[in-house]
Scaffold this motif. Structure first.
Motif, PDB file in Angstrom:
ATOM      1  N   SER A  39       0.800  -1.232   0.000  1.00 39.42           N
ATOM      2  CA  SER A  39       0.000   0.000   0.000  1.00 39.42           C
ATOM      3  C   SER A  39       0.829   1.277   0.000  1.00 39.42           C
ATOM      4  O   SER A  39       0.394   2.309  -0.508  1.00 39.42           O
ATOM      5  N   GLY A  40       2.020   1.226   0.619  1.00 40.04           N
ATOM      6  CA  GLY A  40       2.836   2.427   0.768  1.00 40.04           C
ATOM      7  C   GLY A  40       2.453   3.264   1.975  1.00 40.04           C
ATOM      8  O   GLY A  40       2.991   4.347   2.172  1.00 40.04           O
ATOM      9  N   PHE A  41       1.548   2.741   2.823  1.00 40.77           N
ATOM     10  CA  PHE A  41       1.097   3.505   3.993  1.00 40.77           C
ATOM     11  C   PHE A  41       1.543   2.809   5.282  1.00 40.77           C
ATOM     12  O   PHE A  41       1.043   1.733   5.614  1.00 40.77           O
ATOM     13  N   ALA A  42       2.473   3.444   6.016  1.00 40.59           N
ATOM     14  CA  ALA A  42       2.936   2.882   7.286  1.00 40.59           C
ATOM     15  C   ALA A  42       1.794   2.798   8.287  1.00 40.59           C
ATOM     16  O   ALA A  42       1.689   1.823   9.040  1.00 40.59           O
ATOM     17  N   SER A  43       0.937   3.805   8.288  1.00 41.09           N
ATOM     18  CA  SER A  43      -0.176   3.821   9.248  1.00 41.09           C
ATOM     19  C   SER A  43      -1.160   2.687   8.982  1.00 41.09           C
ATOM     20  O   SER A  43      -1.678   2.074   9.916  1.00 41.09           O
ATOM     21  N   LEU A  44      -1.407   2.385   7.714  1.00 35.36           N
ATOM     22  CA  LEU A  44      -2.310   1.272   7.383  1.00 35.36           C
ATOM     23  C   LEU A  44      -1.704  -0.046   7.859  1.00 35.36           C
ATOM     24  O   LEU A  44      -2.422  -0.923   8.362  1.00 35.36           O
ATOM     25  N   GLY A  45      -0.368  -0.170   7.718  1.00 35.91           N
ATOM     26  CA  GLY A  45       0.303  -1.361   8.236  1.00 35.91           C
ATOM     27  C   GLY A  45       0.082  -1.525   9.727  1.00 35.91           C
ATOM     28  O   GLY A  45      -0.211  -2.622  10.210  1.00 35.91           O
ATOM     29  N   SER A  46       0.180  -0.418  10.465  1.00 41.35           N
ATOM     30  CA  SER A  46      -0.041  -0.458  11.910  1.00 41.35           C
ATOM     31  C   SER A  46      -1.486  -0.812  12.241  1.00 41.35           C
ATOM     32  O   SER A  46      -1.747  -1.641  13.116  1.00 41.35           O
ATOM     33  N   ILE A  47      -2.423  -0.196  11.548  1.00 46.07           N
ATOM     34  CA  ILE A  47      -3.843  -0.425  11.828  1.00 46.07           C
ATOM     35  C   ILE A  47      -4.221  -1.877  11.571  1.00 46.07           C
ATOM     36  O   ILE A  47      -4.894  -2.516  12.401  1.00 46.07           O
ATOM     37  N   ILE A  48      -3.790  -2.427  10.447  1.00 48.17           N
ATOM     38  CA  ILE A  48      -4.123  -3.823  10.135  1.00 48.17           C
ATOM     39  C   ILE A  48      -3.447  -4.777  11.118  1.00 48.17           C
ATOM     40  O   ILE A  48      -4.066  -5.727  11.620  1.00 48.17           O
ATOM     41  N   THR A  49      -2.185  -4.516  11.430  1.00 48.61           N
ATOM     42  CA  THR A  49      -1.460  -5.357  12.386  1.00 48.61           C
ATOM     43  C   THR A  49      -2.150  -5.357  13.741  1.00 48.61           C
ATOM     44  O   THR A  49      -2.361  -6.418  14.347  1.00 48.61           O
ATOM     45  N   LEU A  50      -2.513  -4.180  14.223  1.00 46.86           N
ATOM     46  CA  LEU A  50      -3.144  -4.052  15.540  1.00 46.86           C
ATOM     47  C   LEU A  50      -4.537  -4.672  15.578  1.00 46.86           C
ATOM     48  O   LEU A  50      -5.031  -5.037  16.646  1.00 46.86           O
ATOM     49  N   THR A  51      -5.162  -4.800  14.424  1.00 44.97           N
ATOM     50  CA  THR A  51      -6.482  -5.430  14.361  1.00 44.97           C
ATOM     51  C   THR A  51      -6.370  -6.951  14.412  1.00 44.97           C
ATOM     52  O   THR A  51      -7.205  -7.627  15.015  1.00 44.97           O
ATOM     53  N   ILE A  52      -5.313  -7.500  13.819  1.00 41.56           N
ATOM     54  CA  ILE A  52      -5.142  -8.958  13.731  1.00 41.56           C
ATOM     55  C   ILE A  52      -4.503  -9.562  14.983  1.00 41.56           C
ATOM     56  O   ILE A  52      -4.906 -10.641  15.441  1.00 41.56           O
ATOM     57  N   ILE A  53      -3.508  -8.872  15.549  1.00 38.46           N
ATOM     58  CA  ILE A  53      -2.717  -9.433  16.652  1.00 38.46           C
ATOM     59  C   ILE A  53      -3.549  -9.901  17.856  1.00 38.46           C
ATOM     60  O   ILE A  53      -3.268 -10.964  18.418  1.00 38.46           O
ATOM     61  N   PRO A  54      -4.569  -9.166  18.291  1.00 36.24           N
ATOM     62  CA  PRO A  54      -5.343  -9.670  19.441  1.00 36.24           C
ATOM     63  C   PRO A  54      -5.969 -11.044  19.185  1.00 36.24           C
ATOM     64  O   PRO A  54      -5.989 -11.895  20.089  1.00 36.24           O
ATOM     65  N   PHE A  55      -6.447 -11.297  17.976  1.00 36.01           N
ATOM     66  CA  PHE A  55      -7.052 -12.604  17.674  1.00 36.01           C
ATOM     67  C   PHE A  55      -6.006 -13.713  17.772  1.00 36.01           C
ATOM     68  O   PHE A  55      -6.264 -14.785  18.323  1.00 36.01           O
ATOM     69  N   TYR A  56      -4.823 -13.438  17.237  1.00 34.37           N
ATOM     70  CA  TYR A  56      -3.727 -14.405  17.308  1.00 34.37           C
ATOM     71  C   TYR A  56      -3.368 -14.684  18.771  1.00 34.37           C
ATOM     72  O   TYR A  56      -3.139 -15.833  19.161  1.00 34.37           O
ATOM     73  N   THR A  57      -3.344 -13.635  19.567  1.00 37.14           N
ATOM     74  CA  THR A  57      -2.983 -13.779  20.980  1.00 37.14           C
ATOM     75  C   THR A  57      -4.028 -14.594  21.737  1.00 37.14           C
ATOM     76  O   THR A  57      -3.683 -15.451  22.551  1.00 37.14           O
ATOM     77  N   TRP A  58      -5.301 -14.336  21.482  1.00 40.78           N
ATOM     78  CA  TRP A  58      -6.362 -15.111  22.141  1.00 40.78           C
ATOM     79  C   TRP A  58      -6.217 -16.600  21.844  1.00 40.78           C
ATOM     80  O   TRP A  58      -6.484 -17.444  22.693  1.00 40.78           O
ATOM     81  N   LEU A  59      -5.769 -16.926  20.622  1.00 39.32           N
ATOM     82  CA  LEU A  59      -5.621 -18.330  20.223  1.00 39.32           C
ATOM     83  C   LEU A  59      -4.394 -18.997  20.832  1.00 39.32           C
ATOM     84  O   LEU A  59      -4.464 -20.142  21.294  1.00 39.32           O
ATOM     85  N   PHE A  60      -3.256 -18.287  20.837  1.00 36.55           N
ATOM     86  CA  PHE A  60      -1.997 -18.935  21.188  1.00 36.55           C
ATOM     87  C   PHE A  60      -1.369 -18.473  22.502  1.00 36.55           C
ATOM     88  O   PHE A  60      -0.537 -19.184  23.063  1.00 36.55           O
ATOM     89  N   TYR A  61      -1.742 -17.289  22.981  1.00 41.18           N
ATOM     90  CA  TYR A  61      -1.187 -16.779  24.241  1.00 41.18           C
ATOM     91  C   TYR A  61      -2.317 -16.205  25.102  1.00 41.18           C
ATOM     92  O   TYR A  61      -2.318 -15.017  25.429  1.00 41.18           O
ATOM     93  N   PRO A  62      -3.287 -17.040  25.459  1.00 44.27           N
ATOM     94  CA  PRO A  62      -4.479 -16.520  26.160  1.00 44.27           C
ATOM     95  C   PRO A  62      -4.166 -15.842  27.486  1.00 44.27           C
ATOM     96  O   PRO A  62      -4.926 -14.977  27.939  1.00 44.27           O
ATOM     97  N   GLN A  63      -3.038 -16.192  28.113  1.00 45.68           N
ATOM     98  CA  GLN A  63      -2.673 -15.558  29.384  1.00 45.68           C
ATOM     99  C   GLN A  63      -2.368 -14.076  29.231  1.00 45.68           C
ATOM    100  O   GLN A  63      -2.408 -13.321  30.195  1.00 45.68           O
ATOM    101  N   TYR A  64      -2.061 -13.636  27.989  1.00 45.08           N
ATOM    102  CA  TYR A  64      -1.779 -12.223  27.722  1.00 45.08           C
ATOM    103  C   TYR A  64      -2.842 -11.569  26.840  1.00 45.08           C
ATOM    104  O   TYR A  64      -2.700 -10.407  26.461  1.00 45.08           O
ATOM    105  N   ALA A  65      -3.871 -12.325  26.506  1.00 46.75           N
ATOM    106  CA  ALA A  65      -4.825 -11.859  25.489  1.00 46.75           C
ATOM    107  C   ALA A  65      -5.534 -10.567  25.878  1.00 46.75           C
ATOM    108  O   ALA A  65      -5.664  -9.652  25.062  1.00 46.75           O
ATOM    109  N   LEU A  66      -5.997 -10.478  27.110  1.00 47.09           N
ATOM    110  CA  LEU A  66      -6.726  -9.280  27.546  1.00 47.09           C
ATOM    111  C   LEU A  66      -5.826  -8.046  27.464  1.00 47.09           C
ATOM    112  O   LEU A  66      -6.213  -7.015  26.904  1.00 47.09           O
ATOM    113  N   GLN A  67      -4.620  -8.168  27.995  1.00 47.35           N
ATOM    114  CA  GLN A  67      -3.716  -7.024  28.016  1.00 47.35           C
ATOM    115  C   GLN A  67      -3.303  -6.594  26.604  1.00 47.35           C
ATOM    116  O   GLN A  67      -3.237  -5.398  26.303  1.00 47.35           O
ATOM    117  N   ILE A  68      -3.022  -7.552  25.739  1.00 46.14           N
ATOM    118  CA  ILE A  68      -2.602  -7.206  24.382  1.00 46.14           C
ATOM    119  C   ILE A  68      -3.759  -6.611  23.588  1.00 46.14           C
ATOM    120  O   ILE A  68      -3.566  -5.717  22.762  1.00 46.14           O
TER     121      ILE A  68
END
Length: 193
Positions: A135-164
């Motif tokens: 895309s060429g947009f650093a901010s879009l990279g951050s927004i998409i990353t921050l949207t996906i990471i919590p789901f990954y954390t809930w699946l694989f690192y549930p002990q940190y899921a709420l905080q992340i």
């Protein structure tokens, strides 16, 4: 509990050390809070000097990692260990040493999460990099990353899921203006700047 409280305070203080502002002062460059996006973060610093932006990025990642390493060495309870990235990023966003005017916290969060799992930080890096390359947009990279990471954390690192999840929401809020500019077609494209 006293060790946990001290570690949390150290995390906030560490987060409050703005490498962008300090390096610009040392190099006699403009204060990043007065130019461009007025944000003392890597993307805005790259508008001033790309080499310095790389140093700022590395230091912001490191200041996210250091409090987590300390907390792990001190063996603080898992729940509080998960809050360290939040506190460190709050220090970065609202630094006590710089009139509570800081960056958006993405690099600092990345540094903190690297100490939880290289898989987690590796996924963050891949999602962000692919999005920015396409895309060429650093901010879009951050927004998409921050949207996906919590789901990954809930699946694989549930002990940190709420905080992340809380951390992701905090940093997403910092990207509101970027999201608005993306929608309106006014966000800076890093390949064109």
């Amino acid at each position: 509990m006293e060790i946990t409280i001290v570690t949390i305070i150290i995390a906030y203080i560490c987060g409050s050390i703005s490498s962008a502002i300090l390096i610009c002062r040392f190099k006699k460059l403009p204060d990043p809070r007065t130019i461009g996006s007025k944000n003392p973060g890597t993307t805005n610093i790259s508008r001033i000097n790309k080499k310095i932006a790389i140093i700022v990025l590395l230091l912001d990642i490191l200041k996210g990692a250091i409090p987590m390493w300390l907390a792990q060495i001190l063996n603080i309870p898992t729940f509080w260990l998960g809050t360290i990235p939040i506190v460190t990023c709050m220090g970065h966003i609202y630094p006590i040493f710089f009139k509570f005017c800081g960056g958006k916290g993405m690099a600092t969060a990345f540094g903190a999460l690297t100490t939880i799992s290289l898989n987690l930080s590796g996924l963050m890096f891949c999602i962000w990099s692919i999005t920015v390359l396409l895309s060429g947009f650093a901010s879009l990279g951050s927004i998409i990353t921050l949207t996906i990471i919590p789901f990954y954390t809930w699946l694989f690192y549930p002990q940190y899921a709420l905080q992340i999840t809380i951390l992701a929401i905090i940093i997403l809020i910092q990207h509101q203006s970027n999201a608005q500019r993306l929608i309106n077609g006014r966000e800076n494209n890093i390949w064109k700047s």
